[in-house]
Write an enzyme that holds these catalytic residues in place. Structure first.
Site, PDB file in Angstrom:
ATOM      1  N   LYS A  36      41.319  65.475  47.144  1.00 35.87           N
ATOM      2  CA  LYS A  36      40.756  66.511  46.262  1.00 35.87           C
ATOM      3  C   LYS A  36      41.842  67.381  45.627  1.00 35.87           C
ATOM      4  O   LYS A  36      41.613  67.959  44.573  1.00 35.87           O
ATOM      5  CB  LYS A  36      39.761  67.380  47.028  1.00 35.87           C
ATOM      6  CG  LYS A  36      40.404  68.317  48.026  1.00 35.87           C
ATOM      7  CD  LYS A  36      39.343  69.101  48.773  1.00 35.87           C
ATOM      8  CE  LYS A  36      40.003  70.101  49.692  1.00 35.87           C
ATOM      9  NZ  LYS A  36      39.122  70.556  50.767  1.00 35.87           N
ATOM     10  N   ARG A 131      32.456  79.011  56.818  1.00 32.80           N
ATOM     11  CA  ARG A 131      32.162  78.261  55.608  1.00 32.80           C
ATOM     12  C   ARG A 131      31.005  77.342  55.980  1.00 32.80           C
ATOM     13  O   ARG A 131      30.013  77.826  56.494  1.00 32.80           O
ATOM     14  CB  ARG A 131      33.410  77.541  55.072  1.00 32.80           C
ATOM     15  CG  ARG A 131      33.321  77.284  53.556  1.00 32.80           C
ATOM     16  CD  ARG A 131      34.550  76.596  52.992  1.00 32.80           C
ATOM     17  NE  ARG A 131      34.618  75.191  53.385  1.00 32.80           N
ATOM     18  CZ  ARG A 131      35.566  74.350  52.949  1.00 32.80           C
ATOM     19  NH1 ARG A 131      36.512  74.760  52.127  1.00 32.80           N
ATOM     20  NH2 ARG A 131      35.576  73.082  53.337  1.00 32.80           N
TER      21      ARG A 131
HETATM   22  C1  LIG Z   1      39.697  70.145  51.828  1.00 35.81           C
HETATM   23  C2  LIG Z   1      39.051  69.659  53.030  1.00 35.81           C
HETATM   24  C3  LIG Z   1      39.785  68.950  53.973  1.00 35.81           C
HETATM   25  C4  LIG Z   1      41.272  68.697  53.821  1.00 35.81           C
HETATM   26  O1  LIG Z   1      41.973  69.894  53.948  1.00 35.81           O
HETATM   27  P1  LIG Z   1      43.577  69.934  53.927  1.00 35.81           P
HETATM   28  O2  LIG Z   1      43.906  71.328  54.259  1.00 35.81           O
HETATM   29  O3  LIG Z   1      43.979  69.530  52.564  1.00 35.81           O
HETATM   30  O4  LIG Z   1      44.058  68.985  54.936  1.00 35.81           O
HETATM   31  C5  LIG Z   1      39.133  68.506  55.100  1.00 35.81           C
HETATM   32  N1  LIG Z   1      37.818  68.736  55.284  1.00 35.81           N
HETATM   33  C6  LIG Z   1      37.077  69.400  54.390  1.00 35.81           C
HETATM   34  C7  LIG Z   1      35.635  69.616  54.663  1.00 35.81           C
HETATM   35  C8  LIG Z   1      37.666  69.887  53.236  1.00 35.81           C
HETATM   36  O5  LIG Z   1      36.921  70.558  52.355  1.00 35.81           O
END
Ligand SMILES: *Cc1c(COP(=O)(O)O)cnc(C)c1O
Length: 354
Positions: A36, A131
């Protein structure tokens, strides 16, 4: 060559993936490669796969669609809990989704049945980051009801840390996740294939090998793209921090004072800027601005330079200590994870792969 550009070193990314996998594999932890931060970029996803990753995760169905078209057989995970308006697209583009709401699960189940699919689900529990996730005491009831939905299969339990609340995944917190998973298995009558312990904020627990057993998956973006854990943003041993470099051009170079001349008010963003008088300095304007990358995400690679500030399209730097940088010279930046996300999602930043 279009400028500004982000130079993407696919070999460095692959190497970062291998480094993290070398830490996670011995602990029985699968790394989901999270795209992402890079707009679901197919070439970068390819580097993830070459580094041994087998599941890709993204928060946007649009990115999953792109990844699915590029990699028909790779397992795809939707990271952001889906909304009721997205059900068809989730079933179409994702194999696995993270979920916390019964109504959404019911809709996913119905749509999956309509498509003759079984959709895999990881239930998300909120351990205090505030969250996504069901509250722990409501997890048994959600599990009981979701278990009866024929179009979905609950394959795991997950949690997310350090995103909204900055909650640190301590050993105790992560143990709580394992205990909740144990209780869930009692309700389901089968054992969960996945306990998805978190994101790059969990990497310190991997580094010091205190991550509770049974955690067998982490969803990692920052850790493999930037090579850092996301609690103190330390570089992981063996990782490289500059798989991505942003480059921009000097389009004006003049000696000017450091204090605006005359009365000052709000800047372009409604803020009252503050200045310290450092006399006249050699100032450069780069063709780079907030439309390309958030200012806070930029780290100058040349330590002699300094950022004065930026508006939407102009970044002003102090060139006094770097006299040789002429009009047309290129200035390079490393990026924070937020900076990377900004640069990769800006249509003005050209992507160049090496
Ligand atoms: C963005 C996200 C991740 C990955 O997070 P990083 O800090 O980039 O490793 C994992 N799980 C969820 C639900 C996320 O939204």
């Amino acid at each position: 060559m279009g400028l500004p550009e982000i130079v993407i070193d696919l070999e460095k990314i692959k190497s970062n993936v291998r480094t993290v996998r070398a830490l996670a594999d011995p602990l029985g932890i699968e790394v989901v490669g999270v795209t992402k931060g890079v707009l679901g970029d197919v070439r970068i996803a390819e580097a993830f796969l070459a580094g041994g990753i087998t599941t890709l995760g993204d928060s946007r169905w649009e990115n999953l669609q792109r990844l699915r078209q590029a990699f028909p057989d790779v397992s795809l995970m939707l990271l952001r809990i889906p909304g009721l308006s997205q059900i068809e697209r989730v079933i179409r583009w994702a194999d696995i989704s993270l979920n916390s709401d019964l109504e959404v699960l019911q809709a996913l189940s119905e749509e999956a049945l309509r498509c003759n699919k079984q959709h895999k689900v990881i239930l998300m529990v909120d351990l205090g980051d505030l969250r996504e996730g069901v509250w722990p005491q409501d997890l048994p009831e959600l599990t009981k009801r979701a278990r009866l939905l024929p179009g979905i299969r609950i394959i795991g339990l997950g949690a997310n840390f350090a995103c909204y609340g900055g909650l640190i995944p301590t050993v105790e917190k992560v143990k709580q996740l394992v205990e909740l998973a144990d209780a869930m298995e009692g309700i389901l009558g089968y054992s969960l294939a996945v306990i998805s312990g978190g994101n790059s904020a969990n990497l310190p627990l991997v580094l010091n090998q205190t991550i509770p057993q049974r955690i067998n998956q982490l969803r990692l973006g920052e850790g493999i793209l930037q090579g850092t854990e996301s609690i103190q943003r330390r570089l992981l041993p063996g990782s490289v921090p500059d798989a991505f470099v942003l480059r921009a051009e000097i389009i004006e170079r003049y000696e000017k004072p450091t204090l605006p001349l005359g009365e000052t008010g709000q800047d372009a963003f409604g803020k009252l800027p503050k200045f310290t008088d450092e006399g006249w300095r050699k100032r450069g304007i780069l063709a780079l601005g907030r439309q390309d990358v958030p200012l806070e995400g930029l780290m100058l690679r040349d330590q002699r330079l300094r950022i004065f500030g930026a508006s939407s399209d102009h970044l002003i730097v102090d060139l006094t200590e770097a006299g040789e940088l002429a009009l047309g010279s290129i200035v390079e930046f490393n990026l924070s994870y937020g900076g990377l996300l900004g640069a990769m999602t800006s249509p003005y930043v050209e992507k160049r792969y090496v």
